[in-house]
Design a protein around this motif. Structure first.
Motif, PDB file in Angstrom:
ATOM      1  N   UNK A 107     -25.166  41.743  43.348  1.00  0.00           N
ATOM      2  CA  UNK A 107     -24.891  42.561  42.334  1.00  0.00           C
ATOM      3  C   UNK A 107     -23.212  41.949  42.233  1.00  0.00           C
ATOM      4  N   UNK A 108     -22.503  41.507  43.008  1.00  0.00           N
ATOM      5  CA  UNK A 108     -21.123  41.178  42.854  1.00  0.00           C
ATOM      6  C   UNK A 108     -21.273  39.996  41.647  1.00  0.00           C
ATOM      7  N   UNK A 109     -22.184  38.913  41.722  1.00  0.00           N
ATOM      8  CA  UNK A 109     -22.435  38.045  40.873  1.00  0.00           C
ATOM      9  C   UNK A 109     -22.648  38.400  39.644  1.00  0.00           C
ATOM     10  N   UNK A 110     -23.653  39.453  39.634  1.00  0.00           N
ATOM     11  CA  UNK A 110     -24.115  40.144  38.410  1.00  0.00           C
ATOM     12  C   UNK A 110     -22.879  40.826  37.684  1.00  0.00           C
ATOM     13  N   UNK A 111     -22.162  41.457  38.442  1.00  0.00           N
ATOM     14  CA  UNK A 111     -21.010  42.081  37.911  1.00  0.00           C
ATOM     15  C   UNK A 111     -19.921  41.031  37.136  1.00  0.00           C
ATOM     16  N   UNK A 112     -19.727  39.919  38.006  1.00  0.00           N
ATOM     17  CA  UNK A 112     -18.777  39.007  37.500  1.00  0.00           C
ATOM     18  C   UNK A 112     -19.393  38.378  36.123  1.00  0.00           C
ATOM     19  N   UNK A 113     -20.640  38.223  36.005  1.00  0.00           N
ATOM     20  CA  UNK A 113     -21.157  37.532  34.719  1.00  0.00           C
ATOM     21  C   UNK A 113     -21.067  38.706  33.757  1.00  0.00           C
ATOM     22  N   UNK A 115     -19.026  41.328  33.331  1.00  0.00           N
ATOM     23  CA  UNK A 115     -17.770  41.851  32.718  1.00  0.00           C
ATOM     24  C   UNK A 115     -17.180  40.478  31.962  1.00  0.00           C
ATOM     25  N   UNK A 116     -17.536  39.350  32.351  1.00  0.00           N
ATOM     26  CA  UNK A 116     -16.998  38.497  31.815  1.00  0.00           C
ATOM     27  C   UNK A 116     -17.593  37.711  30.475  1.00  0.00           C
ATOM     28  N   UNK A 117     -18.663  38.159  30.480  1.00  0.00           N
ATOM     29  CA  UNK A 117     -19.613  37.686  29.174  1.00  0.00           C
ATOM     30  C   UNK A 117     -19.872  38.916  28.177  1.00  0.00           C
ATOM     31  N   UNK A 118     -19.335  40.115  28.541  1.00  0.00           N
ATOM     32  CA  UNK A 118     -19.648  41.445  27.729  1.00  0.00           C
ATOM     33  C   UNK A 118     -20.971  42.003  27.606  1.00  0.00           C
ATOM     34  N   UNK A 119     -21.770  41.640  28.760  1.00  0.00           N
ATOM     35  CA  UNK A 119     -23.083  42.008  28.548  1.00  0.00           C
ATOM     36  C   UNK A 119     -23.417  43.496  28.248  1.00  0.00           C
ATOM     37  N   UNK A 120     -22.916  44.320  29.093  1.00  0.00           N
ATOM     38  CA  UNK A 120     -22.911  45.827  28.660  1.00  0.00           C
ATOM     39  C   UNK A 120     -22.451  45.902  27.385  1.00  0.00           C
ATOM     40  N   UNK A 121     -21.404  45.717  26.825  1.00  0.00           N
ATOM     41  CA  UNK A 121     -20.805  46.019  25.620  1.00  0.00           C
ATOM     42  C   UNK A 121     -21.551  45.538  24.429  1.00  0.00           C
ATOM     43  N   UNK A 147     -17.149  38.464  21.145  1.00  0.00           N
ATOM     44  CA  UNK A 147     -17.729  38.401  22.597  1.00  0.00           C
ATOM     45  C   UNK A 147     -17.847  37.119  23.446  1.00  0.00           C
ATOM     46  N   UNK A 148     -16.641  36.260  23.026  1.00  0.00           N
ATOM     47  CA  UNK A 148     -16.870  34.904  23.788  1.00  0.00           C
ATOM     48  C   UNK A 148     -15.953  35.135  24.849  1.00  0.00           C
ATOM     49  N   UNK A 149     -16.579  34.677  26.140  1.00  0.00           N
ATOM     50  CA  UNK A 149     -16.111  34.802  27.534  1.00  0.00           C
ATOM     51  C   UNK A 149     -15.958  33.623  28.170  1.00  0.00           C
ATOM     52  N   UNK A 150     -15.528  33.519  29.398  1.00  0.00           N
ATOM     53  CA  UNK A 150     -15.399  32.321  30.088  1.00  0.00           C
ATOM     54  C   UNK A 150     -16.787  31.849  30.784  1.00  0.00           C
ATOM     55  N   UNK A 279     -10.494  58.742  33.624  1.00  0.00           N
ATOM     56  CA  UNK A 279      -9.790  57.711  32.692  1.00  0.00           C
ATOM     57  C   UNK A 279     -10.520  56.506  32.318  1.00  0.00           C
ATOM     58  N   UNK A 280     -11.285  55.928  33.423  1.00  0.00           N
ATOM     59  CA  UNK A 280     -11.869  54.790  33.174  1.00  0.00           C
ATOM     60  C   UNK A 280     -13.009  54.706  32.123  1.00  0.00           C
ATOM     61  N   UNK A 281     -13.288  56.053  31.692  1.00  0.00           N
ATOM     62  CA  UNK A 281     -14.489  55.984  30.868  1.00  0.00           C
ATOM     63  C   UNK A 281     -13.904  55.927  29.261  1.00  0.00           C
ATOM     64  N   UNK A 282     -12.697  55.657  29.307  1.00  0.00           N
ATOM     65  CA  UNK A 282     -12.073  55.527  27.767  1.00  0.00           C
ATOM     66  C   UNK A 282     -12.026  53.969  27.655  1.00  0.00           C
ATOM     67  N   UNK A 283     -12.279  53.171  28.787  1.00  0.00           N
ATOM     68  CA  UNK A 283     -12.010  51.839  28.547  1.00  0.00           C
ATOM     69  C   UNK A 283     -12.950  50.956  28.014  1.00  0.00           C
ATOM     70  N   UNK A 284     -12.842  49.899  27.253  1.00  0.00           N
ATOM     71  CA  UNK A 284     -14.024  49.064  26.917  1.00  0.00           C
ATOM     72  C   UNK A 284     -13.919  48.029  27.928  1.00  0.00           C
TER      73      UNK A 284
END
Length: 325
Positions: A107-113, A115-121, A147-150, A279-284
């Protein structure tokens, strides 16, 4: 010997244990309800062995089960058991360290990818038909640009804590050709191809991703706060699949709101379930998952294998492999 089992086990594991023990079942693993200490005492009377998951082991339980000799817990973190108190009653206790290490590392690696590659967004962009937000064409502010990420390759991941989960994250990160730097003041040796930092600041200032894998204690509570966030790279990401209390949530909110860091992915929060007005729910620039790090279908097999071996050792008069007392 007689054992009362509240921890969920595989059918094969139960069959193996039943060859040497008289088993009775109840509680969270079989009835879907965590037993109170009073209920546990009533259901487990005359038992020499308890095999528990989430039930609390209190002094009332230890006092109320005078024949109890051994407690096997199918959790790595055993916050539901007072270890020192168990020692005072001269009862053997074991747990299942690392049973969910692979699941959390995945899951950690999944979260890493993510958040950095905007998958949920980008998923929401498609499913909610928000094409007006980012025009889908070959010029201008296209999804390709917006949506370009590292990439992970050649980026540095800093691991704060290097136990069973941290080691598995490091192995996976190496598979992505990432550089790994570790800060763990209790680390005695590290044979893997990693860099061990002497200070926390060294990890914070050099990492593109910070991933938390330490236990929550007085030393680590709010280890991520305004001070440490300010030392992170402006384009860095924070990943927390460990414990919510490691992060000062107000400080992180401000850092994300002001784009002090690029983003954060959190599987754990201080309060769970989270407040619907958090407050986190306000963030993109954040990913939130509901503490599913250990939610793997395979964990049941891991914990069963470890517990069965430990119980068999105890019945044979040997010390359990994962004994804590």
């Amino acid at each position: 010997m007689k054992a009362f089992v509240t921890a969920q086990l595989t059918e094969q594991g139960i069959n193996e244990l039943s060859q040497s023990l008289s088993l009775e079942f109840g509680g969270w693993g079989y009835e879907g309800v965590k037993l109170t200490p009073e209920q546990l005492v009533e259901r487990a009377k005359d038992c020499e062995i308890l095999i528990v998951g989430y039930e609390d082991i209190t002094e009332d339980v230890l006092r109320g089960l005078p024949r109890l000799q051994y407690i096997a817990c199918t959790r790595g973190g055993i916050e539901n058991i007072d270890v020192e108190l168990v020692k005072c009653y001269h009862i053997t206790l074991s747990n299942t360290p690392g049973r969910n290490a692979s699941a959390v590392a995945d899951l950690t690696m999944g979260l890493m990818i993510g958040i950095s590659r905007f998958i949920p967004q980008t998923y929401r962009y498609i499913m909610e038909r928000r094409w007006g937000d980012v025009p889908w064409d070959i010029a201008g502010n296209t999804p390709y640009k917006r949506f370009a990420g590292p990439e992970l390759e050649q980026k540095t991941v800093g691991l704060i804590g290097y136990g069973a989960i941290g080691r598995k994250v490091a192995k996976r990160a190496k598979g992505f050709d990432m550089n790994v730097i570790v800060y763990d003041p209790y680390l005695k040796e590290a044979n893997e191809d990693i860099f061990v930092a002497s200070t926390l600041e060294e990890v914070l200032t050099t990492s593109d991703f910070i991933s938390l894998h330490c236990k929550l204690s007085s030393e680590t509570k709010n280890i991520i706060c305004k001070e440490t966030l300010n030392k992170m790279k402006a384009g860095a990401y924070l990943i927390n699949s460990a414990r919510g209390g490691l992060v000062n949530e107000e400080d992180l909110f401000q850092a994300l709101l002001n784009k002090r860091i690029a983003g954060a992915a959190l599987d754990v929060l201080v309060e769970e379930p989270m407040d619907p007005n958090h407050p986190f729910l306000q963030l993109e620039n954040i990913i939130l998952t509901p503490h599913i790090g250990g939610a793997s279908q395979d964990i049941l097999y891991h914990q069963t294998e470890m517990v069965v071996k430990d119980v068999q050792h105890f019945v044979q008069g040997k010390r359990p492999l994962h004994a804590l007392t």
